[in-house]
Design a protein around this motif. Structure first.
Motif, PDB file in Angstrom:
ATOM      1  N   THR A 129       1.051  -1.142  -0.130  1.00  0.00           N
ATOM      2  CA  THR A 129      -0.015  -0.035  -0.133  1.00  0.00           C
ATOM      3  C   THR A 129       1.093   1.322  -0.381  1.00  0.00           C
ATOM      4  OG1 THR A 129       0.139   0.020   2.087  1.00  0.00           O
ATOM      5  CG2 THR A 129      -2.135  -0.782   1.729  1.00  0.00           C
ATOM      6  N   THR A 130       2.379   1.125  -0.463  1.00  0.00           N
ATOM      7  CA  THR A 130       2.905   1.745  -0.378  1.00  0.00           C
ATOM      8  C   THR A 130       3.651   2.942  -1.688  1.00  0.00           C
ATOM      9  OG1 THR A 130       5.198   1.176  -0.015  1.00  0.00           O
ATOM     10  CG2 THR A 130       3.758   1.568   1.767  1.00  0.00           C
ATOM     11  N   GLY A 131       2.995   2.049  -2.903  1.00  0.00           N
ATOM     12  CA  GLY A 131       3.402   2.013  -3.951  1.00  0.00           C
ATOM     13  C   GLY A 131       2.659   3.899  -4.888  1.00  0.00           C
ATOM     14  N   PRO A 132       2.946   3.501  -5.682  1.00  0.00           N
ATOM     15  CA  PRO A 132       2.524   4.422  -6.710  1.00  0.00           C
ATOM     16  C   PRO A 132       1.105   4.797  -6.676  1.00  0.00           C
ATOM     17  CG  PRO A 132       3.873   4.372  -7.297  1.00  0.00           C
ATOM     18  CD  PRO A 132       4.096   3.315  -6.445  1.00  0.00           C
ATOM     19  N   ALA A 133      -0.013   3.469  -6.774  1.00  0.00           N
ATOM     20  CA  ALA A 133      -1.127   2.970  -7.207  1.00  0.00           C
ATOM     21  C   ALA A 133      -2.337   3.179  -5.483  1.00  0.00           C
ATOM     22  CB  ALA A 133      -1.060   1.423  -7.242  1.00  0.00           C
ATOM     23  N   SER A 134      -1.275   3.366  -4.552  1.00  0.00           N
ATOM     24  CA  SER A 134      -1.797   3.740  -3.590  1.00  0.00           C
ATOM     25  C   SER A 134      -2.043   5.891  -3.211  1.00  0.00           C
ATOM     26  CB  SER A 134      -1.838   3.672  -2.501  1.00  0.00           C
ATOM     27  OG  SER A 134       0.405   4.334  -2.101  1.00  0.00           O
ATOM     28  N   LEU A 135      -1.354   5.971  -4.301  1.00  0.00           N
ATOM     29  CA  LEU A 135      -1.436   7.705  -3.845  1.00  0.00           C
ATOM     30  C   LEU A 135      -2.098   8.225  -4.507  1.00  0.00           C
ATOM     31  CD1 LEU A 135       2.403   8.842  -3.689  1.00  0.00           C
ATOM     32  CD2 LEU A 135       0.945   8.241  -1.875  1.00  0.00           C
ATOM     33  N   SER A 136      -3.595   9.042  -3.975  1.00  0.00           N
ATOM     34  CA  SER A 136      -3.665   9.584  -5.100  1.00  0.00           C
ATOM     35  C   SER A 136      -3.603  10.940  -6.789  1.00  0.00           C
ATOM     36  CB  SER A 136      -4.850  11.245  -4.887  1.00  0.00           C
ATOM     37  OG  SER A 136      -3.909  12.107  -3.786  1.00  0.00           O
ATOM     38  N   LEU A 137      -4.145  11.004  -7.035  1.00  0.00           N
ATOM     39  CA  LEU A 137      -3.459  11.727  -8.490  1.00  0.00           C
ATOM     40  C   LEU A 137      -2.846  12.895  -8.425  1.00  0.00           C
ATOM     41  CD1 LEU A 137      -3.297  11.984 -12.203  1.00  0.00           C
ATOM     42  CD2 LEU A 137      -5.567  12.489 -12.021  1.00  0.00           C
ATOM     43  N   ALA A 138      -3.430  13.823  -7.680  1.00  0.00           N
ATOM     44  CA  ALA A 138      -2.723  14.844  -7.294  1.00  0.00           C
ATOM     45  C   ALA A 138      -1.728  14.914  -5.979  1.00  0.00           C
ATOM     46  CB  ALA A 138      -4.088  15.693  -5.933  1.00  0.00           C
ATOM     47  N   ALA A 139      -1.454  13.680  -4.979  1.00  0.00           N
ATOM     48  CA  ALA A 139       0.046  13.086  -4.654  1.00  0.00           C
ATOM     49  C   ALA A 139       0.865  13.207  -5.479  1.00  0.00           C
ATOM     50  CB  ALA A 139      -0.050  11.888  -4.264  1.00  0.00           C
ATOM     51  N   ARG A 140       0.720  12.623  -6.588  1.00  0.00           N
ATOM     52  CA  ARG A 140       1.448  11.936  -7.873  1.00  0.00           C
ATOM     53  C   ARG A 140       2.099  12.988  -8.494  1.00  0.00           C
ATOM     54  NH1 ARG A 140      -3.115   8.153  -9.005  1.00  0.00           N
ATOM     55  NH2 ARG A 140      -2.986   8.874 -11.129  1.00  0.00           N
ATOM     56  N   ILE A 141       1.028  14.449  -9.093  1.00  0.00           N
ATOM     57  CA  ILE A 141       1.356  15.025  -9.477  1.00  0.00           C
ATOM     58  C   ILE A 141       2.461  16.111  -8.594  1.00  0.00           C
ATOM     59  CG2 ILE A 141       0.369  17.652 -10.760  1.00  0.00           C
ATOM     60  CD1 ILE A 141      -1.777  16.175 -11.651  1.00  0.00           C
ATOM     61  N   GLU A 142       2.383  16.355  -7.800  1.00  0.00           N
ATOM     62  CA  GLU A 142       2.666  16.634  -6.280  1.00  0.00           C
ATOM     63  C   GLU A 142       4.250  15.764  -6.535  1.00  0.00           C
ATOM     64  OE1 GLU A 142       2.622  18.388  -2.048  1.00  0.00           O
ATOM     65  OE2 GLU A 142       1.771  16.407  -2.526  1.00  0.00           O
ATOM     66  N   ALA A 143       4.545  14.925  -6.285  1.00  0.00           N
ATOM     67  CA  ALA A 143       5.509  14.435  -6.429  1.00  0.00           C
ATOM     68  C   ALA A 143       6.483  14.690  -7.702  1.00  0.00           C
ATOM     69  CB  ALA A 143       5.789  12.777  -6.303  1.00  0.00           C
ATOM     70  N   ILE A 144       5.414  14.561  -8.330  1.00  0.00           N
ATOM     71  CA  ILE A 144       6.350  14.818 -10.586  1.00  0.00           C
ATOM     72  C   ILE A 144       6.662  16.093 -10.009  1.00  0.00           C
ATOM     73  CG2 ILE A 144       5.958  15.105 -12.608  1.00  0.00           C
ATOM     74  CD1 ILE A 144       3.741  12.698 -11.945  1.00  0.00           C
TER      75      ILE A 144
END
Length: 183
Positions: free
Chosen positions: A6-21
């Motif tokens: 549950t710690t991989g990218p799939a567990s993150l919201s789209l907003a969180a993935r965009i923030e990381a990017i």
């Protein structure tokens, strides 16, 4: 990665993935590039509308928090930036003359401990070549040719450790991880 992770990218919201990017790239990105990078499945493209909605959510979240960062829109591109009102503080605190983008590249190297130059460029963009030159010139990193490839291994130098004096995870009280140690 196992299916119960549950710690991989799939567990993150789209907003969180965009923030990381936006953090890792360290430069303004348009909706199409954000959609491509944030997609978990290359066969299923995200729409510009989905990305824009996630960006609006992220921008609103930053606007309502007491934080040093903000999502800035410049034309049709978006970036994660330090609030303009903190520029004076940054100049007083930075022990060296490095641009924000170069510092982000250095932070990426610090997170990875050791990284191939080709992987670093893929994460940070082609501007990383200039950042690497600058960091080498100031002796914050070391570069060694990969024995079985064409790229270089990049790692932190002794000067980096002396200048930034980061404590290792084992040295932190209660086993807490430092803020920059999150993947």
């Amino acid at each position: 990665m196992s299916s119960d992770d549950t710690t991989g990218p799939a567990s993150l919201s789209l907003a969180a993935r965009i923030e990381a990017i936006l953090y890792l790239k360290g430069r303004p990105l348009d909706l199409a590039e954000l959609a491509r990078l944030a997609s978990l499945d290359p066969a299923v493209a995200l729409s510009a509308e989905q990305v824009e909605l996630a960006l609006i959510t992220l921008m609103a979240d930053y606007a309502h928090r007491d934080t040093a960062l903000e999502i800035r829109q410049e034309g049709r591109q978006y970036s994660l930036q330090l609030r303009e009102s903190l520029s004076g503080l940054v100049q007083n605190l930075l022990p060296v003359e490095l641009s924000t983008a170069t510092l982000r590249t250095l932070a990426t190297i610090a997170l990875k401990k050791r990284i191939l130059q080709s992987d670093l460029v893929e994460l940070r963009g082609s501007g990383a070549y200039d950042h690497i030159k600058e960091l080498l010139a100031q002796n914050f990193i070391e570069r060694r040719r990969q024995s079985d490839g064409r790229s270089y291994w990049i790692s932190l130098s002794e000067k980096f450790h002396r200048t930034f004096a980061l404590r290792g995870v084992a040295e932190l009280p209660s086993g807490r991880t430092p803020p920059l140690a999150s993947p």
